[in-house]
Design a protein around this motif. Structure first.
Motif, PDB file in Angstrom:
ATOM      1  N   MET A   1      94.673  75.716   8.121  1.00 58.68           N
ATOM      2  CA  MET A   1      93.715  76.626   8.078  1.00 58.68           C
ATOM      3  C   MET A   1      93.735  77.580   9.078  1.00 58.68           C
ATOM      4  SD  MET A   1      89.534  75.868   7.358  1.00 58.68           S
ATOM      5  CE  MET A   1      89.636  75.135   5.830  1.00 58.68           C
ATOM      6  N   SER A   2      93.505  78.923   8.940  1.00 59.63           N
ATOM      7  CA  SER A   2      93.460  79.900   9.942  1.00 59.63           C
ATOM      8  C   SER A   2      92.151  79.968  10.574  1.00 59.63           C
ATOM      9  CB  SER A   2      94.016  81.429   9.598  1.00 59.63           C
ATOM     10  OG  SER A   2      92.977  81.846   8.498  1.00 59.63           O
ATOM     11  N   PHE A   3      92.230  80.984  11.671  1.00 58.92           N
ATOM     12  CA  PHE A   3      90.768  80.793  12.221  1.00 58.92           C
ATOM     13  C   PHE A   3      89.745  81.659  11.419  1.00 58.92           C
ATOM     14  CE2 PHE A   3      87.795  83.419  15.068  1.00 58.92           C
ATOM     15  CZ  PHE A   3      87.176  82.403  15.540  1.00 58.92           C
ATOM     16  N   ASP A   4      90.380  82.544  10.651  1.00 63.23           N
ATOM     17  CA  ASP A   4      89.263  83.593  10.023  1.00 63.23           C
ATOM     18  C   ASP A   4      88.697  82.659   8.880  1.00 63.23           C
ATOM     19  OD1 ASP A   4      89.630  85.771  11.421  1.00 63.23           O
ATOM     20  OD2 ASP A   4      91.427  86.252  10.251  1.00 63.23           O
ATOM     21  N   GLU A   5      89.705  81.823   8.250  1.00 58.92           N
ATOM     22  CA  GLU A   5      89.287  81.103   7.330  1.00 58.92           C
ATOM     23  C   GLU A   5      88.198  79.835   7.607  1.00 58.92           C
ATOM     24  OE1 GLU A   5      93.131  80.976   4.287  1.00 58.92           O
ATOM     25  OE2 GLU A   5      92.912  79.630   5.923  1.00 58.92           O
ATOM     26  N   GLU A   6      88.628  79.178   8.621  1.00 57.46           N
ATOM     27  CA  GLU A   6      87.628  78.189   9.305  1.00 57.46           C
ATOM     28  C   GLU A   6      86.143  79.040   9.737  1.00 57.46           C
ATOM     29  OE1 GLU A   6      87.560  75.063  13.022  1.00 57.46           O
ATOM     30  OE2 GLU A   6      89.321  76.065  12.450  1.00 57.46           O
ATOM     31  N   TRP A   7      86.359  80.106  10.309  1.00 62.34           N
ATOM     32  CA  TRP A   7      85.085  80.726  10.727  1.00 62.34           C
ATOM     33  C   TRP A   7      84.170  81.204   9.483  1.00 62.34           C
ATOM     34  CZ3 TRP A   7      82.011  81.259  14.584  1.00 62.34           C
ATOM     35  CH2 TRP A   7      81.245  82.325  14.701  1.00 62.34           C
ATOM     36  N   ALA A   8      84.808  81.695   8.350  1.00 61.26           N
ATOM     37  CA  ALA A   8      84.064  81.994   7.056  1.00 61.26           C
ATOM     38  C   ALA A   8      83.524  80.810   6.512  1.00 61.26           C
ATOM     39  CB  ALA A   8      85.013  82.831   6.044  1.00 61.26           C
ATOM     40  N   SER A   9      84.163  79.757   6.484  1.00 62.68           N
ATOM     41  CA  SER A   9      83.676  78.211   6.166  1.00 62.68           C
ATOM     42  C   SER A   9      82.417  77.814   7.026  1.00 62.68           C
ATOM     43  CB  SER A   9      84.716  77.250   6.034  1.00 62.68           C
ATOM     44  OG  SER A   9      84.280  76.075   5.881  1.00 62.68           O
ATOM     45  N   ALA A  10      82.573  78.167   8.246  1.00 59.51           N
ATOM     46  CA  ALA A  10      81.362  77.682   9.081  1.00 59.51           C
ATOM     47  C   ALA A  10      80.154  78.470   8.840  1.00 59.51           C
ATOM     48  CB  ALA A  10      81.886  77.555  10.468  1.00 59.51           C
ATOM     49  N   ARG A  11      80.456  79.638   8.671  1.00 58.18           N
ATOM     50  CA  ARG A  11      79.384  80.983   8.496  1.00 58.18           C
ATOM     51  C   ARG A  11      78.836  80.475   7.044  1.00 58.18           C
ATOM     52  NH1 ARG A  11      81.901  86.436   9.408  1.00 58.18           N
ATOM     53  NH2 ARG A  11      81.950  86.338   7.344  1.00 58.18           N
ATOM     54  N   THR A  12      79.441  80.230   6.152  1.00 60.92           N
ATOM     55  CA  THR A  12      78.971  79.841   4.794  1.00 60.92           C
ATOM     56  C   THR A  12      78.189  78.625   4.839  1.00 60.92           C
ATOM     57  OG1 THR A  12      81.001  80.999   3.702  1.00 60.92           O
ATOM     58  CG2 THR A  12      79.504  79.442   2.270  1.00 60.92           C
ATOM     59  N   ASP A  13      78.634  77.459   5.589  1.00 61.08           N
ATOM     60  CA  ASP A  13      77.835  76.464   5.711  1.00 61.08           C
ATOM     61  C   ASP A  13      76.479  76.456   6.574  1.00 61.08           C
ATOM     62  OD1 ASP A  13      79.871  75.144   4.376  1.00 61.08           O
ATOM     63  OD2 ASP A  13      80.664  74.250   6.126  1.00 61.08           O
ATOM     64  N   ALA A  14      76.533  77.302   7.429  1.00 66.26           N
ATOM     65  CA  ALA A  14      75.630  77.526   8.149  1.00 66.26           C
ATOM     66  C   ALA A  14      74.283  78.468   7.503  1.00 66.26           C
ATOM     67  CB  ALA A  14      75.711  78.474   9.442  1.00 66.26           C
ATOM     68  N   THR A  15      74.834  79.379   6.643  1.00 68.59           N
ATOM     69  CA  THR A  15      73.868  80.223   5.772  1.00 68.59           C
ATOM     70  C   THR A  15      73.302  79.552   4.867  1.00 68.59           C
ATOM     71  OG1 THR A  15      75.553  81.379   4.844  1.00 68.59           O
ATOM     72  CG2 THR A  15      74.630  82.421   6.692  1.00 68.59           C
ATOM     73  N   ALA A  16      74.141  78.330   4.204  1.00 74.52           N
ATOM     74  CA  ALA A  16      73.473  77.606   2.912  1.00 74.52           C
ATOM     75  C   ALA A  16      72.492  76.725   3.294  1.00 74.52           C
ATOM     76  CB  ALA A  16      74.752  76.788   2.335  1.00 74.52           C
ATOM     77  N   ASN A  17      72.404  76.310   4.630  1.00 81.41           N
ATOM     78  CA  ASN A  17      71.157  75.309   4.796  1.00 81.41           C
ATOM     79  C   ASN A  17      70.234  75.903   5.667  1.00 81.41           C
ATOM     80  OD1 ASN A  17      69.901  72.957   5.221  1.00 81.41           O
ATOM     81  ND2 ASN A  17      71.553  71.926   6.285  1.00 81.41           N
ATOM     82  N   THR A  18      69.208  76.667   5.344  1.00 85.27           N
ATOM     83  CA  THR A  18      68.200  77.178   6.300  1.00 85.27           C
ATOM     84  C   THR A  18      66.986  76.633   5.579  1.00 85.27           C
ATOM     85  OG1 THR A  18      68.185  79.011   4.472  1.00 85.27           O
ATOM     86  CG2 THR A  18      69.542  79.157   6.689  1.00 85.27           C
TER      87      THR A  18
END
Length: 141
Positions: A1-18
């Motif tokens: 997994m590339s850095f950009d894909e990992e970063w996008a996944s982390a951002r999605t996870d962070a915004t999904a749980n507020t």
């Protein structure tokens, strides 16, 4: 997994749980609405403060138990030409310094928790009085 894909996944996870709530009571029937974000339990504060005070008292008496004999041993070894006298003095001075730091920390914890408990009680009384006064004002309008 590339850095950009990992970063996008982390951002999605962070915004999904507020789940943060600010300045409002949860709606009735909402899941998990019974616990407060911030709470102070006076009994727990008291227990921790008491433990810190007890530790301070024991350290003050037991921590200095060998102070006199260690100092005397360091002096006698130095006077009699033993090179370990200076090392013993260093041990003595370091122990005293660290003991005083720990005593100060225990006293600070105990005092701070006593202050926090009293401050919380005072603030709770002020809030209760302000709410009672605001309800009285409603009847005058």
């Amino acid at each position: 997994m590339s850095f950009d894909e990992e970063w996008a996944s982390a951002r999605t996870d962070a915004t999904a749980n507020t789940d943060m709530r600010l300045n409002r009571v949860p709606d009735e029937g909402s899941a998990g609405g019974s616990s407060a974000d911030l709470s102070v339990n006076q009994d727990k504060l008291g227990e921790i403060g008491s433990a810190a005070y007890a530790l301070h008292s024991r350290l003050r008496s037991d921590g200095g138990h060998a102070r006199g004999s260690t100092s005397e041993a360091a002096t006698m070894m130095t006077v009699n030409g033993f090179r370990t006298g200076a090392a013993m003095r260093t041990v003595h001075d370091t122990w005293n310094s660290q003991l005083n730091t720990l005593l100060d920390a225990c006293a600070n914890i105990s005092n701070h928790l006593d202050y926090s408990a009293a401050s919380h009680t005072r603030e709770e009384q002020e809030i209760t009085a302000a709410l009672a006064a605001s309800r009285i004002n409603e009847y005058f309008k």
